[in-house]
Design an enzyme around this catalytic site. Structure first.
Site, short mmCIF file in Angstrom:
data_model
loop_
_atom_site.label_atom_id
_atom_site.label_comp_id
_atom_site.label_asym_id
_atom_site.label_seq_id
_atom_site.Cartn_x
_atom_site.Cartn_y
_atom_site.Cartn_z
N LYS A 112 0.82 -1.21 0.00
CA LYS A 112 0.00 0.00 0.00
C LYS A 112 0.86 1.27 0.00
O LYS A 112 0.41 2.32 -0.45
CB LYS A 112 -0.92 0.02 1.22
CG LYS A 112 -1.79 -1.21 1.43
CD LYS A 112 -3.08 -1.11 0.69
CE LYS A 112 -4.15 -2.15 1.03
NZ LYS A 112 -3.77 -3.50 1.33
C1 LIG Z 1 -4.43 -4.65 0.87
C2 LIG Z 1 -3.71 -5.93 0.88
C3 LIG Z 1 -4.05 -6.97 0.01
C4 LIG Z 1 -5.23 -6.87 -0.93
O1 LIG Z 1 -5.02 -5.91 -1.93
P1 LIG Z 1 -6.27 -5.33 -2.76
O2 LIG Z 1 -5.72 -4.25 -3.61
O3 LIG Z 1 -7.24 -4.82 -1.72
O4 LIG Z 1 -6.83 -6.46 -3.53
C5 LIG Z 1 -3.28 -8.12 0.03
N1 LIG Z 1 -2.24 -8.25 0.87
C6 LIG Z 1 -1.89 -7.27 1.74
C7 LIG Z 1 -0.75 -7.49 2.66
C8 LIG Z 1 -2.60 -6.08 1.77
O5 LIG Z 1 -2.25 -5.11 2.61
#
Ligand SMILES: *Cc1c(COP(=O)(O)O)cnc(C)c1O
Length: 462
Positions: A112
């Site tokens: 993120k």
């Molecule tokens: C947010 C997240 C996901 C999922 O990603 P999306 O874009 O919501 O599909 C998977 N793994 C981790 C560690 C995350 O923080």
């Protein structure tokens, strides 16, 4: 570039407006009116370039009306300078044709950060120019919230409120949200699950009086600027593996469908991605849907990969928009049906989805077993989300085609689950400092829209 809503009933916006707005006023999600293609020779020329240079070339056509070239290069440089790895998104080889794309070298140890650090700098530049201030409200299953807080803390023109499900995030995730001392950071522990948090945020955006009153801005994965930032590492990794001269497959641990949808955009831009594989945990609504069983909500079951514990996958609406041939009315109809539990996907749309996406799921036992077996076979300790991806990638791999699994978080972000599965405790990287010792600041709040809105009104720094 103009931005349009997936439901076809909201005003067209510029990149900057769409970024500051997040959710469209018709309840839909913004998308660029056209997806620009990059010619094959220009894709080939990306191989071996620094991450920041690839980021500039991939994203520039989307933002060029809103920022100058110098501004945007500066934004990218500042966004990624705090990462703990010079390559930003390094590739690691696990087997002849199996690769991990390490997306956890940012300040909060999850992918993120790629989008959020960029968005923090984009907001800062845009708000400095206009002198306005905004209130950022986000829902998180753990990683979005910490990444948002890290990106916006201390910025002058922004208050940031993050709703997370009380008791359902890991200790590291919680501490990353509750320990920053900046006065513009507000962590809210909601009595409910992630879908409740997400529903509360959606409801605030649909309460136009509140929305305009506090100048609400969204940074959840529905924000197209976030999707855009994630398109970059598909290009950097695929070109390092031989694209555009050969195809590359990707497996993506998926919750809200933002990360994998960025792969779809990369593919539409001309990157030869063979298959995009959706990997889900036991909360497998997307896998069931892509297997032809319709999209029907169930109860969210807490798992050891909590950032994927989800029933309503917001960005899937964007995938549906393209699967339904950009028919906003059809999408609006499906989303209406979703309010009362779910919908069936038409045959034509199902076919379109299958041309791009494959899918699989991993149970809790399989996730733990994959953490163990990956450590044994490749000496890599992976987080539970990544393990879900690796389990599904193993099933979907094709001979001679590189399969890249996105490593979405650092194992130290989920130490209990990793240690239980592998017997090895993953230490925090030293750059994380004394996270376990700092005092926490958090407000517990009922799952009640009025109470949440009152709290926000009372705590913004006007
Ligand atoms: C947010 C997240 C996901 C999922 O990603 P999306 O874009 O919501 O599909 C998977 N793994 C981790 C560690 C995350 O923080």
């Amino acid at each position: 570039m103009r931005y349009i809503s997936t439901r076809g009933q909201a005003p067209e916006l510029t990149f900057e407006e769409a970024m500051l707005t997040g959710l469209a006023r018709d309840g839909g999600l913004y998308l660029p009116a056209e997806i620009p293609a990059i010619p094959s020779d220009e894709i080939a020329a990306l191989a071996g370039q620094p991450y920041e240079e690839i980021a500039f070339r991939v994203m520039w056509p989307y933002v060029s009306g809103s920022f100058s070239e110098d501004e945007f290069r500066g934004i990218i440089a500042r966004a990624y300078e705090g990462f703990g790895h010079a390559a930003r998104a390094p590739l690691r080889q696990l087997d002849a044709n199996a690769f991990l794309l390490e997306l956890f070298h940012g300040p909060t140890l999850a992918f993120k950060d790629f989008a959020m650090q960029l968005i923090g700098q984009l907001f800062q530049t845009a708000l400095e120019r206009s002198g306005e201030r905004v209130t950022i409200v986000g829902a998180t299953s753990g990683d979005t919230g910490s990444a948002a807080i890290e990106a916006f803390r201390g910025l002058d023109n922004v208050d940031v409120f993050i709703l997370f499900p009380h008791g359902r995030v890991s200790e590291v995730q919680r501490r990353q949200m509750t320990t920053p001392e900046d006065a513009n950071v507000h962590a809210l522990a909601l009595d409910g699950d992630f879908d409740d948090c997400q529903a509360a945020v959606k409801a605030m955006f649909n309460d136009f009086e509140f929305r305009d009153g506090v100048r609400l801005a969204g940074v959840n994965s529905i924000n197209f600027a976030r999707v855009l930032a994630q398109v970059v590492y598909y290009f950097s990794s695929a070109t390092n593996l031989g694209a555009p001269h050969r195809a590359v497959d990707f497996t993506v641990p998926t919750g809200n469908f933002g990360d994998i949808f960025a792969g779809y955009i990369a593919r539409r831009m001309g990157l030869p991605i063979g298959r995009l594989v959706v990997a889900t945990n036991q909360n497998d609504i997307l896998h069931r849907c892509l297997s032809g069983q319709g999209y029907h909500k169930g109860d969210t079951i807490p798992s050891i990969s909590p950032s994927m514990d989800i029933q309503v996958s917001s960005n899937f609406e964007r995938a549906l928009y393209y699967a339904y041939d950009q028919d906003g009315r059809a999408v609006a109809q499906l989303m209406d049906e979703l309010k009362t539990g779910g919908f069936e996907v038409s045959q034509g749309a199902m076919q379109a989805l299958r041309e791009t996406y494959a899918s699989g799921r991993a149970s809790e036992t399989e996730t733990g077993a994959t953490i163990r077996s990956t450590l044994a076979s490749s000496a890599e300790l992976v987080c539970p989300h990544t393990a879900v991806g690796l389990k599904v990638a193993g099933e979907q791999a094709r001979p001679g085609v590189p399969m890249v699994t996105l490593a979405t978080a650092h194992p130290a972000k989920f130490p209990a689950a990793v240690e239980e599965a592998s017997g090895v405790f993953p230490p925090l990287p030293s750059r994380m400092g004394n996270l376990y010792e700092k005092p926490e600041r958090v407000h517990r709040i009922a799952n009640d829209l009025g109470a949440i809105e009152d709290h926000i009104r009372g705590h913004i720094h006007a």
